[in-house]
Write a protein that holds these residues in place. Structure first.
Motif, PDB file in Angstrom:
ATOM      1  N   SER A  63       4.629   3.985   0.988  1.00 29.73           N
ATOM      2  CA  SER A  63       5.968   4.339   1.487  1.00 29.73           C
ATOM      3  C   SER A  63       5.870   5.390   2.583  1.00 29.73           C
ATOM      4  O   SER A  63       6.627   5.354   3.575  1.00 29.73           O
ATOM      5  N   ASN A  64       4.962   6.350   2.439  1.00 26.83           N
ATOM      6  CA  ASN A  64       4.777   7.361   3.487  1.00 26.83           C
ATOM      7  C   ASN A  64       4.277   6.735   4.780  1.00 26.83           C
ATOM      8  O   ASN A  64       4.686   7.147   5.881  1.00 26.83           O
ATOM      9  N   LEU A  65       3.391   5.734   4.649  1.00 22.95           N
ATOM     10  CA  LEU A  65       2.914   5.054   5.854  1.00 22.95           C
ATOM     11  C   LEU A  65       4.065   4.335   6.557  1.00 22.95           C
ATOM     12  O   LEU A  65       4.155   4.328   7.798  1.00 22.95           O
ATOM     13  N   CYS A  66       4.953   3.725   5.797  1.00 19.55           N
ATOM     14  CA  CYS A  66       6.097   3.023   6.385  1.00 19.55           C
ATOM     15  C   CYS A  66       7.058   4.009   7.059  1.00 19.55           C
ATOM     16  O   CYS A  66       7.565   3.751   8.161  1.00 19.55           O
ATOM     17  N   VAL A  67       7.324   5.124   6.406  1.00 20.20           N
ATOM     18  CA  VAL A  67       8.221   6.134   6.990  1.00 20.20           C
ATOM     19  C   VAL A  67       7.606   6.685   8.261  1.00 20.20           C
ATOM     20  O   VAL A  67       8.296   6.861   9.296  1.00 20.20           O
ATOM     21  N   ALA A  68       6.295   6.944   8.227  1.00 24.82           N
ATOM     22  CA  ALA A  68       5.626   7.464   9.424  1.00 24.82           C
ATOM     23  C   ALA A  68       5.672   6.445  10.553  1.00 24.82           C
ATOM     24  O   ALA A  68       5.836   6.800  11.730  1.00 24.82           O
TER      25      ALA A  68
END
Length: 842
Positions: A246-251
């Motif tokens: 999820s952090n990769l997607c937000v980034a």
């Protein structure tokens, strides 16, 4: 006067003399030379009379009629006998579908066929608790009888050797007859479980049985590791993977669309919940579209690590909650009535560790929707996305790569046998109270040499894997030989060396004491696999599923009495064909058993026993009517040996002269060939997987009185009720009636084989289990058919034979008398001279 010639004078010469005066005047023609007469004049004189002709004709007629009558007596006797023999042989010998007796032979339940029944009287052990715990002698109640019609058809019939041999499979089933039953098939019977006794005896005692049962117990542990443990491992590794992805997607959104962190998080929630396609071409979105249509608020809660029950929470309650959600709501597992978890592919049912069953899917979804402020449909969509799209590529595959396995379930073997297990702690620490000792070999035994996945799989689940309790004795024997010979190579086919095998044996002993014994008592005995069982009559007869047999004898898990065949294919699956002689080339071998279930020998006795003797289809050797002491050897499928049928006198059944036979009393005499030492009981243990089954006459008739006296409640034996009778018509060899009873008893041996779980059980006693009585009798129509064919012919034959013979003899005597009279007349007749043309003697 010597030298004087007899002169024969004819009427012509007399006339000549009178005409010429003297014996011939000169110039007269010479007289012809006298010729001797060829017929006595007396005979011709006699035959010239009516009286003579009548006597001659009467003599010839009497002799002719006598000869004809005598000839007819012999011919008719031969013809009738040959016709009877032809009929009998061609009815008894079934060498094709066109044989006279084929219809009677191939099936026994068409209209007009005599009813064949078998009635069972069951014994209820009314003092089972005292029998097991206090060594009390058995007290029984006789319940029933429960009656069934036996219906059979012969399948896959194949004749060979020009019809002299036939192979077939007998498809038998039992049809309940409530009208002849005293009770109901739902009646509950308590008694000893023969299957448990067999397993204990085969294992040489309950202690060895428990050690062998460590295999199924360990199999349950392995399955627990493959399911609950690996689900929990996946659940524990899910929050980091959720957080990272999820952090990769937000980034990616921040970078691509130049958004602030809060705006990127909001956009992420919208895309994750509703987008049909990824918002960017970045691969981080490949598994991050749930199509759940959840709100942004619910999404933020789901991905908040601090939120209870969120996807990103690492709290034990959260990971356990999601483990249950994914595996229960995906349809993988269900709760059984006993409170245990069962999953697709669980075959056989595993002996699980005692572990709480998960809540239902509806309850779990309801809890999730309440915690995350979403509908149950949205909650279900989230679960389907997590289990169907996210976990395999982003959690399971990395774990497989990390530990170098091709199959995710192989991580269970990594945990069991390798020090670098999936978890840094033992399952005994992860699941406190579930495992008394660590269920992993590598941790419970603290060995320095781990086992790799290949070794673990060969050792436990291979062709001779010791998770199968029947394989443990072979493993122990191989280990003993390896230790004795200082063998350093791996034990074949288990893939471990002697040192590793010794460590496994230590683990097996620890596991036996820690959980194998308890699982037998908690899981197997209450489910019908213990020494004492409580089953309905129908279960005992047909469907006595035994959970212990599931592990001890997987090929046959039923401990039923008759184990009804449900279809022809079921019959073919469970029973091999047998081979019989039809008697075509030798009528004395009609219906003779040559191979039983494709084997010429019965194994299970001290020495292989040769199959032979007439089978049980109701046809014996014909034409034995002149041998009052003729015996019939019969191969019996219950006793699995040849029984000698001995004659017990002549009887008349429905007007048919017959002979009564009974099984020889020698059947129940001590006989070392059958490992049989107690009078009145036949030892069948070798044929029933070690189960101490002993057969006797009903109510132990003719048995050792000391064993009868040990049983209270069993009726006293009575010859008329408990004897056996086979009525055979000796000319045709057909069975006219059958009344044969058999009692099944369980022998509790003197040895302390039950010392672990039942140390006080009664020993050296025969506990009656069931009486089976088979009965059939020919119908009135069949009796009449015999009377008007064979019977009538046999009855008429002596009358015809002796009547014609007597008539012929009378005719001969009469002809002789008339001949004598004719001779007397011949001596008294006087010749006359006026019989022109006849010779006279003077």
């Amino acid at each position: 006067m010597e030298g004087e010639r007899t002169r024969i004078v004819t009427p012509a010469s007399i006339q000549e003399r009178s005409e010429f005066g003297g014996d011939g005047a000169e110039g007269a023609a010479p007289s012809p030379a006298p010729t001797p007469s060829r017929h006595p004049s007396r005979w011709r004189t006699l035959m010239a009379t009516k009286r003579g002709k009548a006597k001659l004709g009467g003599t010839v007629c009497c002799f002719s009629c006598g000869a004809c009558a005598i000839g007819c007596s012999f011919f008719l006797a031969w013809l009738i006998t040959a016709s009877i023999n032809f009929y009998i042989i061609h009815h008894a010998v079934v060498d094709s579908t066109k044989s006279f007796g084929y219809t009677d032979w191939v099936s026994n339940h068409y209209p007009g066929y005599p009813l064949r029944t078998e009635c069972y009287t069951l014994f209820n052990l009314s003092n089972a608790d005292e029998f097991v715990a206090q060594g009390a002698l058995p007290i029984v109640d006789e319940v029933g009888p429960y009656c069934y019609q036996i219906m059979s058809d012969l399948l896959d019939v194949d004749w060979t050797d020009d019809g002299d041999r036939v192979t077939f499979n007998e498809y038998t089933r039992y049809w309940y007859m409530p009208s002849r039953t005293n009770g109901s098939q739902d009646d509950v019977i308590i008694n000893i479980n023969p299957a448990y006794s067999g397993v204990v005896v085969s294992a040489f005692g309950e202690r060895t049985l428990s050690l062998a049962f460590m295999g199924p117990s360990n199999l349950g542990n392995i399955h627990f590791m493959k399911t609950q443990f690996l689900w929990d491992v996946v659940a524990n590794n899910t929050p980091p993977a959720i957080a990272q992805q999820s952090n990769l997607c937000v980034a990616d959104l921040e970078h691509t669309f130049n958004l602030t962190r809060p705006d990127a998080q909001a956009m992420f929630c919208k895309e994750w919940a509703s987008a049909a396609a990824p918002p960017t071409n970045n691969s981080v979105w490949e598994y991050m579209l749930s199509h759940s249509e959840t709100s942004s608020a619910s999404c933020l809660l789901l991905f908040d690590p601090s939120m209870p029950l969120s996807l990103a929470s690492t709290a034990a309650a959260s990971t356990s909650f999601w483990s249950d959600l994914v595996n229960v709501c995906s349809g993988q597992c269900v709760e059984t009535p006993s409170g245990q978890m069962r999953c697709p592919g669980d075959q056989p049912p595993f002996v699980y560790p005692t572990y709480p069953a998960p809540p239902t899917c509806n309850l779990l979804l309801s809890n999730l929707s309440a915690a995350m402020n979403m509908s149950t449909q949205q909650a279900s969509a989230v679960v389907q996305w997590l289990g169907g799209e996210f976990l395999n590529p982003l959690v399971r595959e990395p774990l497989k790569e990390q530990f170098g396995v091709d199959d995710f379930e192989d991580l269970a073997y990594v945990q069991w046998g390798a020090r670098r297990g999936v978890s840094l702690t033992s399952l005994a620490d992860i699941y406190p109270g579930v495992f008394p000792i660590p269920p992993e070999y590598i941790k419970a035994t603290d060995q320095v040499a781990p086992l790799n996945v290949t070794q673990c799989k060969k050792l436990l689940d291979g062709a001779m894997g010791i998770n199968n309790m029947t394989h443990l004795p072979y493993f122990a024997e191989a280990l003993a030989e390896a230790v004795a010979s200082n063998q350093s190579t791996p034990l074949h086919p288990w893939g471990v060396d002697a040192t590793e095998a010794e460590a496994v044996s230590v683990f097996w002993a620890l596991g036996d004491e820690s959980f194998s014994q308890q699982r037998l008592k908690d899981n197997i005995f209450p489910a019908g696999g213990g020494l004492i069982t409580s089953r309905t009559v129908e279960e005992i007869m047909f469907y006595a599923y035994d959970p212990l047999l599931l592990y001890a004898n997987p090929s046959d898990v039923n401990a039923c009495i008759v184990c009804n065949f449900t279809s022809p294919d079921h019959c073919r699956e469970k029973q091999l064909p047998s081979v019989y002689n039809t008697g075509k080339k030798n009528i004395s071998l009609v219906a003779w058993t040559e191979q039983f279930e494709m084997s010429e020998y019965v194994y299970g006795y001290p020495e292989p026993y040769r199959v032979r003797g007439t089978n049980e289809i109701g046809q014996y050797e014909p034409f034995t009517q002149d041998d009052d002491d003729h015996h019939f050897p019969t191969f019996d499928n219950d006793y699995m040996r040849v029984l000698d049928l001995v004659p017990h006198g002549d009887v008349t059944l429905k007007g048919i002269p017959s002979r009564n036979y009974a099984i020889s009393n020698e059947t129940w005499a001590p006989n070392p060939a059958f490992d049989q030492s107690i009078q009145g009981f036949t030892n069948m243990a070798g044929l029933h997987n070690g189960s101490q089954i002993f057969l006797s006459n009903p109510h132990m008739w003719l048995a050792n009185q000391s064993y009868i006296d040990k049983v209270t409640g069993m009726l006293e034996s009575d010859y008329l009720r408990d004897g056996n009778s086979v009525v055979i018509e000796p000319i045709s060899g057909a069975v006219l009636s059958l009344y044969v009873g058999i009692q099944v008893n369980m022998y509790m041996p003197k040895e302390q084989l039950f010392g672990l779980f039942h140390p006080n059980v009664t020993h050296d006693v025969m506990v009656p289990l069931v009486i089976a009585v088979e009965e059939t009798v020919l119908t009135d129509a069949q009796a009449n058919l015999w009377k008007y064919t064979i019977g009538l012919s046999q009855s008429a034959l002596p009358y015809l034979y002796w009547g014609l013979l007597a008539l012929g003899a009378f005719a001969v005597v009469a002809g002789t008398g008339m001949g004598v009279l004719l001779g007397l007349d011949l001596t008294t007749v006087r010749p006359t001279h006026d019989m022109a043309g006849y010779d006279l003697i003077y």
